[in-house]
Design a protein around this motif. Structure first.
Motif, PDB file in Angstrom:
ATOM      1  N   GLN A   1      -7.667   8.761  -7.372  1.00 35.94           N
ATOM      2  CA  GLN A   1      -8.395   9.052  -8.608  1.00 35.94           C
ATOM      3  C   GLN A   1      -7.847  10.303  -9.296  1.00 35.94           C
ATOM      4  N   VAL A   2      -7.569  11.321  -8.499  1.00 32.03           N
ATOM      5  CA  VAL A   2      -7.016  12.566  -9.050  1.00 32.03           C
ATOM      6  C   VAL A   2      -5.633  12.319  -9.642  1.00 32.03           C
ATOM      7  N   LEU A   3      -4.796  11.608  -8.913  1.00 34.08           N
ATOM      8  CA  LEU A   3      -3.434  11.330  -9.378  1.00 34.08           C
ATOM      9  C   LEU A   3      -3.447  10.530 -10.678  1.00 34.08           C
ATOM     10  N   ARG A   4      -4.342   9.562 -10.761  1.00 32.53           N
ATOM     11  CA  ARG A   4      -4.447   8.743 -11.973  1.00 32.53           C
ATOM     12  C   ARG A   4      -4.775   9.612 -13.189  1.00 32.53           C
ATOM     13  N   GLU A   5      -5.660  10.558 -13.014  1.00 25.08           N
ATOM     14  CA  GLU A   5      -6.033  11.445 -14.122  1.00 25.08           C
ATOM     15  C   GLU A   5      -4.883  12.385 -14.472  1.00 25.08           C
ATOM     16  N   GLN A   6      -4.231  12.921 -13.465  1.00 22.75           N
ATOM     17  CA  GLN A   6      -3.134  13.862 -13.713  1.00 22.75           C
ATOM     18  C   GLN A   6      -1.948  13.193 -14.408  1.00 22.75           C
ATOM     19  N   LEU A   7      -1.732  11.904 -14.126  1.00 18.10           N
ATOM     20  CA  LEU A   7      -0.571  11.200 -14.677  1.00 18.10           C
ATOM     21  C   LEU A   7      -0.934  10.247 -15.816  1.00 18.10           C
ATOM     22  N   LYS A   8      -2.095  10.439 -16.404  1.00 21.52           N
ATOM     23  CA  LYS A   8      -2.574   9.483 -17.409  1.00 21.52           C
ATOM     24  C   LYS A   8      -1.693   9.425 -18.654  1.00 21.52           C
ATOM     25  N   LYS A   9      -0.925  10.464 -18.893  1.00 18.23           N
ATOM     26  CA  LYS A   9      -0.057  10.474 -20.074  1.00 18.23           C
ATOM     27  C   LYS A   9       1.361  10.008 -19.748  1.00 18.23           C
ATOM     28  N   GLU A  10       1.607   9.723 -18.475  1.00 15.77           N
ATOM     29  CA  GLU A  10       2.935   9.282 -18.059  1.00 15.77           C
ATOM     30  C   GLU A  10       3.014   7.757 -18.054  1.00 15.77           C
ATOM     31  N   LYS A  11       4.240   7.245 -18.032  1.00 16.89           N
ATOM     32  CA  LYS A  11       4.445   5.800 -18.070  1.00 16.89           C
ATOM     33  C   LYS A  11       4.443   5.221 -16.660  1.00 16.89           C
ATOM     34  N   VAL A  12       3.296   5.369 -15.991  1.00 20.36           N
ATOM     35  CA  VAL A  12       3.132   4.835 -14.651  1.00 20.36           C
ATOM     36  C   VAL A  12       1.670   4.464 -14.445  1.00 20.36           C
ATOM     37  N   GLN A  13       1.441   3.317 -13.852  1.00 20.54           N
ATOM     38  CA  GLN A  13       0.081   2.901 -13.524  1.00 20.54           C
ATOM     39  C   GLN A  13      -0.251   3.322 -12.101  1.00 20.54           C
ATOM     40  N   ILE A  14      -1.414   3.934 -11.929  1.00 21.70           N
ATOM     41  CA  ILE A  14      -1.896   4.312 -10.597  1.00 21.70           C
ATOM     42  C   ILE A  14      -3.040   3.363 -10.253  1.00 21.70           C
ATOM     43  N   ILE A  15      -2.791   2.487  -9.312  1.00 20.22           N
ATOM     44  CA  ILE A  15      -3.713   1.396  -8.985  1.00 20.22           C
ATOM     45  C   ILE A  15      -4.225   1.575  -7.559  1.00 20.22           C
ATOM     46  N   GLU A  16      -5.489   1.268  -7.372  1.00 18.50           N
ATOM     47  CA  GLU A  16      -6.053   1.233  -6.023  1.00 18.50           C
ATOM     48  C   GLU A  16      -6.648  -0.146  -5.783  1.00 18.50           C
ATOM     49  N   VAL A  17      -6.346  -0.711  -4.625  1.00 19.18           N
ATOM     50  CA  VAL A  17      -6.907  -2.006  -4.235  1.00 19.18           C
ATOM     51  C   VAL A  17      -7.760  -1.789  -3.001  1.00 19.18           C
ATOM     52  N   LEU A  18      -9.050  -2.096  -3.121  1.00 19.95           N
ATOM     53  CA  LEU A  18      -9.998  -1.890  -2.023  1.00 19.95           C
ATOM     54  C   LEU A  18     -10.335  -3.246  -1.404  1.00 19.95           C
ATOM     55  N   PHE A  19      -9.818  -3.474  -0.205  1.00 27.49           N
ATOM     56  CA  PHE A  19      -9.999  -4.762   0.457  1.00 27.49           C
ATOM     57  C   PHE A  19     -11.246  -4.768   1.334  1.00 27.49           C
ATOM     58  N   PRO A  20     -11.847  -5.940   1.500  1.00 27.28           N
ATOM     59  CA  PRO A  20     -12.891  -6.127   2.514  1.00 27.28           C
ATOM     60  C   PRO A  20     -12.210  -6.437   3.838  1.00 27.28           C
TER      61      PRO A  20
END
Length: 246
Positions: A164-183
């Motif tokens: 979550q922190v990384l996604r916010e810090q890199l929000k202006k960069e051309k990279v998607q920060i994705i998290e997949v939460l599996f059961p």
């Protein structure tokens, strides 16, 4: 958008969810590289997927991890997707296990420190290429811990927070920060004893790929959606439910 024409690194892709990811991404014409501690498992994976690129590496070991990254940078400079999938867990009782601190170090090194290290080291290469993505694999247990996974819950909760922190810090960069939460998923990770609620690995990965194609960034698979809501509305009930499951 769907991931295609990409060079993808998937940690822990020799079996289970990781192997299914390798297969599905390769079916779309992507170049897929995976690593594992076990050379035997990598060879078996390559027998199933002859075009899979394999590299033996214990990502918990800093030197091995550094060598892996340098090898990628030299041989696959077009790498644009990193999937941090590898993880381990110990089913232990904290107070009664004489080796509990060693297990703590191993789990944190594999489940938390290694993904962060790989992101840091590969980021300069990823960001140079189109459609860059960093995908961290976690679990619904980041919301509600299961008591027999003494450190696994904590390591994945920390990775969830970092993502979550990384996604916010890199929000202006051309990279998607994705998290997949599996059961719970029916894979060899459960050592032949998956819980009754475990879903098929094919279903889990299909749902993941569909959500990624829709540009979702925090992807809750199957009943993780319900667990997330229940943890917010009735946390004590959620804790009881998770820890009563067989």
């Amino acid at each position: 958008m769907e991931i295609s024409n990409s060079t993808i690194v998937i940690t822990g892709g020799s079996s289970g969810i990781g192997l299914e990811m390798c297969k599905r991404f390769m079916d779309k014409g992507n170049i897929v590289i995976t690593c594992s501690r076990s050379l035997d498992k990598l060879k078996k994976a390559q027998q199933q997927l002859p075009d899979l690129i394999v590299y033996q590496c214990d990502i918990a070991d800093e030197k091995q991890c550094n060598h892996f990254v340098k090898w990628i940078q030299i041989n696959y400079p077009k790498v644009n997707v990193l999937i941090n999938n590898a993880a381990i867990s110990s089913n232990i009782n904290f107070a009664n296990d004489d080796f509990v601190l060693e297990k703590l170090q191993d789990e944190m090194a594999t489940n938390l420190i290694a993904p962060i290290r790989l992101i840091k080291l590969l980021y300069p290469a990823l960001i140079k290429n189109n459609s860059a993505k960093i995908i961290n694999i976690t679990t619904g247990l980041v919301y509600v811990p299961r008591v027999n996974y003494t450190f696994y819950n904590a390591s994945k909760a920390a990775l969830h927070s970092f993502t979550q922190v990384l996604r916010e810090q890199l929000k202006k960069e051309k990279v998607q920060i994705i998290e997949v939460l599996f059961p719970a998923v029916d894979t060899p990770w459960h050592n032949g004893n998956p819980p009754k609620i475990a879903i098929r690995v094919e279903k889990a990965v299909s749902e993941m790929l569909k959500a990624i194609s829709q540009d979702k960034l925090e992807i809750r698979i199957a009943k993780v959606k319900l667990l997330y809501l229940l943890s917010r509305i009735a946390p004590k009930l959620a804790f009881k439910k998770v820890n009563s499951l067989n």
